[in-house]
Design a protein around this motif. Sequence first.
Motif, PDB file in Angstrom:
ATOM      1  N   ASN A 175      40.461  27.661  50.891  1.00 10.54           N
ATOM      2  CA  ASN A 175      41.850  27.808  51.320  1.00 10.54           C
ATOM      3  C   ASN A 175      42.297  29.273  51.330  1.00 10.54           C
ATOM      4  O   ASN A 175      43.490  29.561  51.446  1.00 10.54           O
ATOM      5  N   ASN A 176      41.318  30.161  51.152  1.00 10.58           N
ATOM      6  CA  ASN A 176      41.553  31.618  51.250  1.00 10.58           C
ATOM      7  C   ASN A 176      42.446  32.177  50.148  1.00 10.58           C
ATOM      8  O   ASN A 176      43.150  33.174  50.374  1.00 10.58           O
ATOM      9  N   LEU A 177      42.431  31.564  48.970  1.00 10.31           N
ATOM     10  CA  LEU A 177      43.123  32.171  47.846  1.00 10.31           C
ATOM     11  C   LEU A 177      42.374  33.434  47.430  1.00 10.31           C
ATOM     12  O   LEU A 177      41.137  33.459  47.471  1.00 10.31           O
ATOM     13  N   PRO A 178      43.082  34.480  47.056  1.00  8.30           N
ATOM     14  CA  PRO A 178      42.404  35.710  46.621  1.00  8.30           C
ATOM     15  C   PRO A 178      41.497  35.434  45.425  1.00  8.30           C
ATOM     16  O   PRO A 178      41.808  34.596  44.569  1.00  8.30           O
ATOM     17  N   LEU A 179      40.385  36.129  45.371  1.00  8.69           N
ATOM     18  CA  LEU A 179      39.416  35.914  44.304  1.00  8.69           C
ATOM     19  C   LEU A 179      40.039  36.123  42.930  1.00  8.69           C
ATOM     20  O   LEU A 179      39.792  35.339  41.990  1.00  8.69           O
ATOM     21  N   ASP A 180      40.866  37.152  42.773  1.00  7.35           N
ATOM     22  CA  ASP A 180      41.492  37.424  41.478  1.00  7.35           C
ATOM     23  C   ASP A 180      42.363  36.248  41.035  1.00  7.35           C
ATOM     24  O   ASP A 180      42.426  35.928  39.845  1.00  7.35           O
ATOM     25  N   GLU A 181      43.048  35.612  41.990  1.00  8.91           N
ATOM     26  CA  GLU A 181      43.892  34.462  41.648  1.00  8.91           C
ATOM     27  C   GLU A 181      43.039  33.265  41.235  1.00  8.91           C
ATOM     28  O   GLU A 181      43.382  32.549  40.285  1.00  8.91           O
ATOM     29  N   ILE A 182      41.930  33.053  41.925  1.00  2.93           N
ATOM     30  CA  ILE A 182      41.036  31.956  41.569  1.00  2.93           C
ATOM     31  C   ILE A 182      40.495  32.151  40.153  1.00  2.93           C
ATOM     32  O   ILE A 182      40.465  31.218  39.344  1.00  2.93           O
ATOM     33  N   LEU A 183      40.091  33.371  39.846  1.00  2.00           N
ATOM     34  CA  LEU A 183      39.551  33.672  38.517  1.00  2.00           C
ATOM     35  C   LEU A 183      40.612  33.494  37.446  1.00  2.00           C
ATOM     36  O   LEU A 183      40.339  32.976  36.358  1.00  2.00           O
ATOM     37  N   SER A 184      41.850  33.903  37.732  1.00  2.00           N
ATOM     38  CA  SER A 184      42.933  33.793  36.764  1.00  2.00           C
ATOM     39  C   SER A 184      43.320  32.341  36.529  1.00  2.00           C
ATOM     40  O   SER A 184      43.501  31.901  35.385  1.00  2.00           O
ATOM     41  N   ARG A 185      43.438  31.569  37.586  1.00  2.00           N
ATOM     42  CA  ARG A 185      43.833  30.172  37.470  1.00  2.00           C
ATOM     43  C   ARG A 185      42.808  29.375  36.675  1.00  2.00           C
ATOM     44  O   ARG A 185      43.147  28.554  35.830  1.00  2.00           O
ATOM     45  N   SER A 210      47.946  19.114  48.783  1.00  2.00           N
ATOM     46  CA  SER A 210      47.382  20.050  47.818  1.00  2.00           C
ATOM     47  C   SER A 210      48.066  19.865  46.472  1.00  2.00           C
ATOM     48  O   SER A 210      49.273  19.675  46.390  1.00  2.00           O
ATOM     49  N   ILE A 211      47.290  19.912  45.409  1.00  2.00           N
ATOM     50  CA  ILE A 211      47.839  19.743  44.068  1.00  2.00           C
ATOM     51  C   ILE A 211      47.784  21.039  43.267  1.00  2.00           C
ATOM     52  O   ILE A 211      48.502  21.212  42.297  1.00  2.00           O
ATOM     53  N   THR A 212      46.948  21.992  43.708  1.00  2.00           N
ATOM     54  CA  THR A 212      46.793  23.214  42.928  1.00  2.00           C
ATOM     55  C   THR A 212      48.068  24.040  42.889  1.00  2.00           C
ATOM     56  O   THR A 212      48.231  24.880  42.003  1.00  2.00           O
ATOM     57  N   ARG A 213      48.969  23.808  43.816  1.00  2.00           N
ATOM     58  CA  ARG A 213      50.223  24.577  43.809  1.00  2.00           C
ATOM     59  C   ARG A 213      51.144  24.152  42.660  1.00  2.00           C
ATOM     60  O   ARG A 213      52.196  24.760  42.444  1.00  2.00           O
ATOM     61  N   MET A 214      50.763  23.114  41.922  1.00  2.00           N
ATOM     62  CA  MET A 214      51.580  22.645  40.795  1.00  2.00           C
ATOM     63  C   MET A 214      51.156  23.315  39.479  1.00  2.00           C
ATOM     64  O   MET A 214      51.551  22.870  38.403  1.00  2.00           O
ATOM     65  N   PHE A 215      50.339  24.356  39.559  1.00  2.00           N
ATOM     66  CA  PHE A 215      49.859  25.025  38.353  1.00  2.00           C
ATOM     67  C   PHE A 215      49.831  26.521  38.565  1.00  2.00           C
ATOM     68  O   PHE A 215      49.452  27.003  39.627  1.00  2.00           O
ATOM     69  N   ASN A 216      50.228  27.262  37.524  1.00  2.00           N
ATOM     70  CA  ASN A 216      50.110  28.705  37.511  1.00  2.00           C
ATOM     71  C   ASN A 216      49.652  29.148  36.129  1.00  2.00           C
ATOM     72  O   ASN A 216      50.062  28.542  35.119  1.00  2.00           O
ATOM     73  N   PRO A 217      48.812  30.179  36.028  1.00  2.00           N
ATOM     74  CA  PRO A 217      48.504  30.723  34.714  1.00  2.00           C
ATOM     75  C   PRO A 217      49.736  31.424  34.168  1.00  2.00           C
ATOM     76  O   PRO A 217      50.495  32.055  34.918  1.00  2.00           O
ATOM     77  N   ALA A 218      49.973  31.302  32.872  1.00  2.00           N
ATOM     78  CA  ALA A 218      51.174  31.881  32.268  1.00  2.00           C
ATOM     79  C   ALA A 218      50.778  32.903  31.211  1.00  2.00           C
ATOM     80  O   ALA A 218      49.730  32.788  30.581  1.00  2.00           O
ATOM     81  N   ASP A 219      51.635  33.895  31.009  1.00  2.00           N
ATOM     82  CA  ASP A 219      51.379  34.913  29.983  1.00  2.00           C
ATOM     83  C   ASP A 219      51.524  34.310  28.599  1.00  2.00           C
ATOM     84  O   ASP A 219      52.304  33.392  28.387  1.00  2.00           O
TER      85      ASP A 219
END
Length: 219
Positions: A175-185, A210-219
């Motif tokens: 889905n062309n997510l940036p590599l850094d975002e994939i690694l972080s998630r 899509s279900i991945t939009r329901m998650f974000n890595p948090a500080d």
Amino acid sequence: MGILRPVTHKPPVWNLDTLTSFLSSNTVDENNPFATSRHTATLLLLCSGRRVHDLTLLLVDSEHCIDDGSNIILKPVFGSKTDSDTHRQSGWKLLPNTSSKNLDPVFWVRRLIDLLKDRRDSGNCPNLFINIRGQAKAASRTVIAGWIKTVLTEAGIPATPGSLRSAVSSKNWSNNLPLDEILSRGNWKSKETFTRFYRREILPASASNSITRMFNPAD
């Protein structure tokens, strides 16, 4: 040289859309601890792409679970495969899914917390996922993996629970997510590990939400 050292090709991974479609249409008994636990566990891995073991590190006490009425942030305790003196797994920020209750991680985490509250209190066990039978205690990785395996089987996916990690990350890559975002998630420590072992061609499947939009890595 090509004959002596042939190139090995990674087998394709199953399509995440197959599982998403199954979860969105499957009827889940919200009052059944087993049904609710396995649905929630599968949904969290589907959102995040993290390891099955990471689910054992999620607690529901006020220090590790923050519910602001809209989103939920879960702060895992130390113990992830990538945790060290200098690195800790990021938090899990869960976002509501207003278009599908079955695919709403916020709803299901809240439901699981409420459903097993008395059992957690009786065993003084703050884990989000606890065993369903016997004395109340934290559910092990093996137990949680067993729950997820039953979901995959019912969805017609002949794969291991651990394959969810590859399926999610490969889907995000396609889905062309940036590599850094994939690694972080996914809480990846090394991009080489992801690209060498987990990034795979995806088998075709019917389209789904899509279900991945329901998650974000948090500080």
